[in-house]
Design an enzyme around this catalytic site. Structure first.
Site, PDB file in Angstrom:
ATOM      1  N   CYS A  38       1.817   0.719  -3.952  1.00 46.58           N
ATOM      2  CA  CYS A  38       1.390   2.022  -3.952  1.00 46.58           C
ATOM      3  C   CYS A  38       2.446   3.148  -4.212  1.00 46.58           C
ATOM      4  CB  CYS A  38       0.750   2.519  -2.723  1.00 46.58           C
ATOM      5  SG  CYS A  38       1.853   2.279  -1.263  1.00 46.58           S
ATOM      6  N   ASP A  40       4.569   4.251  -1.840  1.00 39.30           N
ATOM      7  CA  ASP A  40       4.759   5.034  -0.499  1.00 39.30           C
ATOM      8  C   ASP A  40       6.246   4.553  -0.176  1.00 39.30           C
ATOM      9  OD1 ASP A  40       2.523   6.404  -0.866  1.00 39.30           O
ATOM     10  OD2 ASP A  40       1.269   5.051   0.663  1.00 39.30           O
ATOM     11  N   CYS A  63       0.372   6.176   3.701  1.00 34.78           N
ATOM     12  CA  CYS A  63      -1.075   6.535   4.055  1.00 34.78           C
ATOM     13  C   CYS A  63      -1.472   6.249   5.637  1.00 34.78           C
ATOM     14  CB  CYS A  63      -2.027   5.501   3.372  1.00 34.78           C
ATOM     15  SG  CYS A  63      -1.611   3.844   3.830  1.00 34.78           S
ATOM     16  N   CYS A 107       0.137  -2.271   3.426  1.00 35.39           N
ATOM     17  CA  CYS A 107       0.814  -1.040   4.152  1.00 35.39           C
ATOM     18  C   CYS A 107       1.514  -1.364   5.233  1.00 35.39           C
ATOM     19  CB  CYS A 107      -0.490   0.026   4.547  1.00 35.39           C
ATOM     20  SG  CYS A 107      -1.571   0.338   3.221  1.00 35.39           S
TER      21      CYS A 107
HETATM   22 FE1  FES Z   1       0.898   3.055   0.458  1.00 39.98          FE
HETATM   23 FE2  FES Z   1      -0.601   2.301   2.371  1.00 39.98          FE
HETATM   24  S1  FES Z   1      -1.254   3.012   0.421  1.00 39.98           S
HETATM   25  S2  FES Z   1       1.425   2.217   2.436  1.00 39.98           S
END
Ligand code: FES
Length: 128
Positions: A38, A40, A63, A107
Site C-alpha cells: 500500500c 504506507d 492505516c 498491515c
Molecule cells: Fe497500508 Fe494498512 S493499508 S499499512
C-alpha cells in the site's frame, strides 16, 4: 486508504488510543520500513538497557490496522530482551489483537519488520 472493514473492539481501542506513539530523539536504534502493498511507512525507535527494550515509540503514515498492530506490538515487546523481541511475528500481533480482517493482515507486517530493523540498527551502532 478507505477504512470500510470491520475491526474488533481491541483493534479499535488500539487505533483510537494508540500506545507509545511518538519519537525518541536519542534512540539507540531506529527502523523504518515501507509496505509494498500500500506504500504506507512505519518507523520504530528503541532505547536499550541491559539488553532489554527499555523504551519504544513509533510513528507511521499507515492505516488503522497498522496503527493498532504497532501499538499492540510495542506493548508486547516493552521490557523484553532483544532476542525475545525479534521473535515477534505478525501472527503474534494479530492474535493478541483478537484477529485482523484478512485484507488487513499485511498491515501488521510493518510493526514486526520495523522492530527488527531497529534492533539491527542498534546492533550495528554498537559494533562501531
Ligand atoms: Fe497500508 Fe494498512 S493499508 S499499512
Amino acid at each position: 486508504m478507505a477504512e470500510n472493514v470491520d475491526y474488533n473492539e481491541i483493534v479499535k481501542d488500539h487505533f483510537f488510543n494508540p500506545r507509545n506513539v511518538g519519537e525518541i530523539k536519542d534512540a539507540d536504534g531506529v527502523g523504518t520500513v515501507g509496505n509494498p502493498t500500500c506504500g504506507d511507512i512505519m518507523t520504530i525507535y528503541i532505547k536499550i538497557k541491559d539488553n532489554k527494550i527499555d523504551e519504544i515509540k513509533f510513528k507511521t503514515f499507515g492505516c488503522a490496522a497498522a496503527i493498532a498492530s504497532t501499538s499492540m506490538a510495542t506493548e508486547m515487546v516493552k521490557g523484553k530482551t532483544l532476542e525475545e523481541a525479534e521473535k515477534l511475528t505478525r501472527a503474534d500481533v494479530a492474535n493478541e489483537l483478537g484477529g485482523l480482517p484478512a485484507v488487513k493482515m499485511h498491515c501488521s507486517n510493518l510493526a514486526a519488520d520495523a522492530l527488527k530493523k531497529a534492533i539491527e540498527d542498534y546492533r550495528n551502532k554498537k559494533k562501531k
